[in-house]
Design a protein around this motif. Structure first.
Motif, mmCIF file in Angstrom:
data_model
loop_
_atom_site.group_PDB
_atom_site.id
_atom_site.type_symbol
_atom_site.label_atom_id
_atom_site.label_comp_id
_atom_site.label_asym_id
_atom_site.label_seq_id
_atom_site.Cartn_x
_atom_site.Cartn_y
_atom_site.Cartn_z
ATOM 1 N N LEU A 14 0.490 -1.604 -0.179
ATOM 2 C CA LEU A 14 -0.323 -0.013 -0.187
ATOM 3 C C LEU A 14 0.774 1.139 0.359
ATOM 4 O O LEU A 14 0.636 2.167 -0.669
ATOM 5 N N THR A 15 1.796 1.364 0.687
ATOM 6 C CA THR A 15 2.673 3.019 0.580
ATOM 7 C C THR A 15 3.202 3.638 -0.315
ATOM 8 O O THR A 15 2.849 4.128 -0.153
ATOM 9 N N VAL A 16 3.572 2.515 -1.486
ATOM 10 C CA VAL A 16 4.341 3.830 -2.886
ATOM 11 C C VAL A 16 2.750 4.240 -3.429
ATOM 12 O O VAL A 16 2.315 5.515 -3.700
ATOM 13 N N PRO A 17 1.266 3.548 -3.561
ATOM 14 C CA PRO A 17 0.965 3.764 -4.338
ATOM 15 C C PRO A 17 -0.708 5.324 -3.485
ATOM 16 O O PRO A 17 -0.671 5.868 -4.201
ATOM 17 N N VAL A 18 -0.016 5.152 -2.249
ATOM 18 C CA VAL A 18 -0.428 5.912 -1.730
ATOM 19 C C VAL A 18 -0.070 7.487 -1.122
ATOM 20 O O VAL A 18 -0.284 8.200 -1.036
ATOM 21 N N VAL A 19 1.266 6.835 -0.655
ATOM 22 C CA VAL A 19 2.531 8.521 -0.628
ATOM 23 C C VAL A 19 2.853 8.586 -2.319
ATOM 24 O O VAL A 19 2.603 10.195 -1.524
ATOM 25 N N TYR A 20 2.564 8.420 -3.097
ATOM 26 C CA TYR A 20 3.025 8.718 -4.231
ATOM 27 C C TYR A 20 2.105 10.064 -4.108
ATOM 28 O O TYR A 20 2.812 11.126 -4.749
ATOM 29 N N PRO A 21 0.686 10.026 -4.710
ATOM 30 C CA PRO A 21 0.102 10.951 -5.155
ATOM 31 C C PRO A 21 0.217 12.191 -4.344
ATOM 32 O O PRO A 21 -0.067 13.347 -4.419
ATOM 33 N N LYS A 22 -0.095 11.370 -2.940
ATOM 34 C CA LYS A 22 0.171 12.501 -1.333
ATOM 35 C C LYS A 22 1.463 13.118 -2.221
ATOM 36 O O LYS A 22 1.421 14.568 -1.934
ATOM 37 N N LEU A 23 2.576 12.946 -2.440
ATOM 38 C CA LEU A 23 3.572 14.228 -2.269
ATOM 39 C C LEU A 23 3.753 14.420 -3.640
ATOM 40 O O LEU A 23 4.182 15.904 -3.533
ATOM 41 N N GLN A 24 2.768 14.362 -4.020
ATOM 42 C CA GLN A 24 2.796 14.715 -5.579
ATOM 43 C C GLN A 24 1.457 16.681 -5.474
ATOM 44 O O GLN A 24 1.989 17.459 -5.949
ATOM 45 N N ARG A 25 0.796 16.365 -4.953
ATOM 46 C CA ARG A 25 0.037 16.846 -4.284
ATOM 47 C C ARG A 25 0.849 18.169 -2.969
ATOM 48 O O ARG A 25 -0.043 19.024 -3.233
ATOM 49 N N VAL A 26 1.646 17.926 -2.184
ATOM 50 C CA VAL A 26 2.078 18.324 -0.941
ATOM 51 C C VAL A 26 3.510 18.254 -1.498
ATOM 52 O O VAL A 26 4.451 18.286 -0.284
ATOM 53 N N ALA A 27 4.560 19.134 -2.883
ATOM 54 C CA ALA A 27 5.643 19.086 -3.400
ATOM 55 C C ALA A 27 6.104 19.651 -2.237
ATOM 56 O O ALA A 27 7.447 19.200 -2.054
ATOM 57 N N ALA A 28 5.713 20.276 -1.902
ATOM 58 C CA ALA A 28 6.163 21.460 -1.120
ATOM 59 C C ALA A 28 6.956 21.380 -0.170
ATOM 60 O O ALA A 28 8.257 21.079 0.724
ATOM 61 N N LEU A 29 6.446 19.982 0.453
ATOM 62 C CA LEU A 29 6.614 19.256 2.258
ATOM 63 C C LEU A 29 7.945 19.066 1.539
ATOM 64 O O LEU A 29 8.846 18.729 2.498
#
Length: 403
Positions: free
Chosen positions: A383-398
């Motif tokens: 689950l990790t990569v499929p869930v985290v990848y789009p979240k990182l794209q939305r919060v790229a500045a993080l």
């Protein structure tokens, strides 16, 4: 034809299966986004285990994975995972954690404590049914062991996944490593508590005292040695610590972690250390991953095992997310930060599998509980990569936010 084959030939057939089948599934199926190669190797082991291949084709299973071959495979697997755990111990960076001790302590405590609590509640419920608690376990050992399995973060696999996400060397990646490192120490401490044997408590106290004394001399020796000699000294030290810990009743894997934890990373060239980890992953760890899958069992019933795995997965993932969100509120994190960190820290796979293998070896859990926990670890990691990848794209500045 089968009867004409010796153990060596059958062993090599097993090695062909171990290195060929998972690789082809991973490469041809292009599963890397959902399932890294290590996860595919574990799943392949489950498919080749007694519950599936053994049940469908018992003669072929008994032929290839006979006791002599399994003994040889287990020997390779033990040494491989000891080296891997030692490297994880070496790479613990407690100095960084100390520099950011308030943030690191609060986050690591909540990210470990909440899923531990949730997992213990789930384990207590499972305890009400027969066939899950090991023959040598007290109820508290079973509950604490399963609870900790839900709370574990697999530091080596976390590193691989963060490399894939290209955040390992970024500030958020380094923060997550600090939290996971502190949790790693807690995992081995809890394991030592679970394995505490009052009949051999004298041996165990003796091991701890002797380890402390010998470590002082060993560290002085390592400083004095040239780097090329430190590698050999480290492997001798690993074997000695594993032997002593196992003799004391704490399991050789506890000794392997302690062997690495008392070594400093700067004693070794970082590139060589990374290469050693990669070479062990490539050449020997597939045997461990697949042999782990071979230990699965469905005797209680496939449905019950899957239900237990689902309950444990919910306890594990929700516990991590609740824990990191609480930490985020206390520390004033930005929007989306706690969710990303929580999903990264719930990565299971390697360390949890090692942990649960030890519980199985010591009779704390049964094969059925082991199977449920293994399925939970596989699902959690996938689950990790499929869930985290789009979240990182939305919060790229993080990604670029300073620690």
């Amino acid at each position: 034809m089968h009867s004409a084959m010796g153990t060596t030939e059958i062993f090599l057939i097993a090695m062909l299966v171990i290195f060929t089948l998972p690789y082809l599934i991973w490469r041809i199926g292009k599963t890397d986004y959902w399932a890294p190669l290590v996860v595919v190797q574990i799943i392949t082991g489950v498919l080749l285990g007694p519950g599936i291949l053994g049940r469908a084709y018992p003669d072929y299973y008994a032929f290839v994975f006979n006791p002599q071959v399994m003994g040889a495979l287990n020997g390779i697997a033990w040494w491989a995972v000891m080296i891997f755990v030692m490297i994880a111990g070496i790479e613990l960076d407690l100095k960084k954690a100390w520099e950011h001790r308030r943030e690191s302590t609060i986050t690591a405590t909540l990210a470990l404590g909440v899923p531990l609590l949730f997992g213990c509640v789930a384990a207590f419920g499972i305890l009400g049914y027969a066939g899950w608690k090991g023959a040598n376990a007290h109820s508290w050992q079973f509950v604490l062991g399963v609870g900790m399995a839900c709370a574990v973060t697999a530091l080596p696999i976390l590193i691989l996944l963060m490399e894939k996400l290209e955040i390992l060397r970024e500030p958020i990646g380094q923060r997550v490593l600090r939290y996971a490192s502190l949790d790693d120490i807690a995992v081995w401490g809890v394991l030592a508590l679970i394995l505490l044997d009052w009949e051999r408590v004298g041996r165990q106290l003796g091991f701890i005292l002797l380890f402390g004394v010998v470590t002082f001399g060993y560290r002085r020796l390592m400083v004095w040695l040239e780097e090329r000699d430190r590698w050999f000294a480290a492997l001798v030290w690993l074997a000695a610590c594993g032997l002593a810990a196992d003799w004391a009743g704490l399991h050789f894997m506890v000794g392997a972690f302690l062997a690495g934890a008392v070594m400093d990373a700067h004693w070794f060239d970082q590139k060589k250390l990374d290469l050693l980890r990669q070479h062990v992953l490539l050449t020997m760890m597939p045997v461990y991953f697949l042999s782990t899958g071979l230990r699965t069992n469905w005797a209680v019933g496939g449905t019950a095992v899957f239900v237990a795995a689902a309950v444990l997965l919910v306890a594990s993932v929700s516990g991590k997310l609740v824990g990191t969100h609480l930490a985020g509120r206390i520390l004033g994190w930005g929007k989306g930060e706690a969710s990303i960190i929580g999903w990264l820290l719930q990565t299971k796979a390697l360390i949890m599998i090692i942990f649960v293998n030890i519980l199985l070896d010591k009779g704390i859990v049964t094969n059925e509980t082991f199977t449920a926990l293994l399925l939970m670890a596989i699902a959690s990691t996938m689950l990790t990569v499929p869930v985290v990848y789009p979240k990182l794209q939305r919060v790229a500045a993080l990604v670029f936010k300073s620690s």
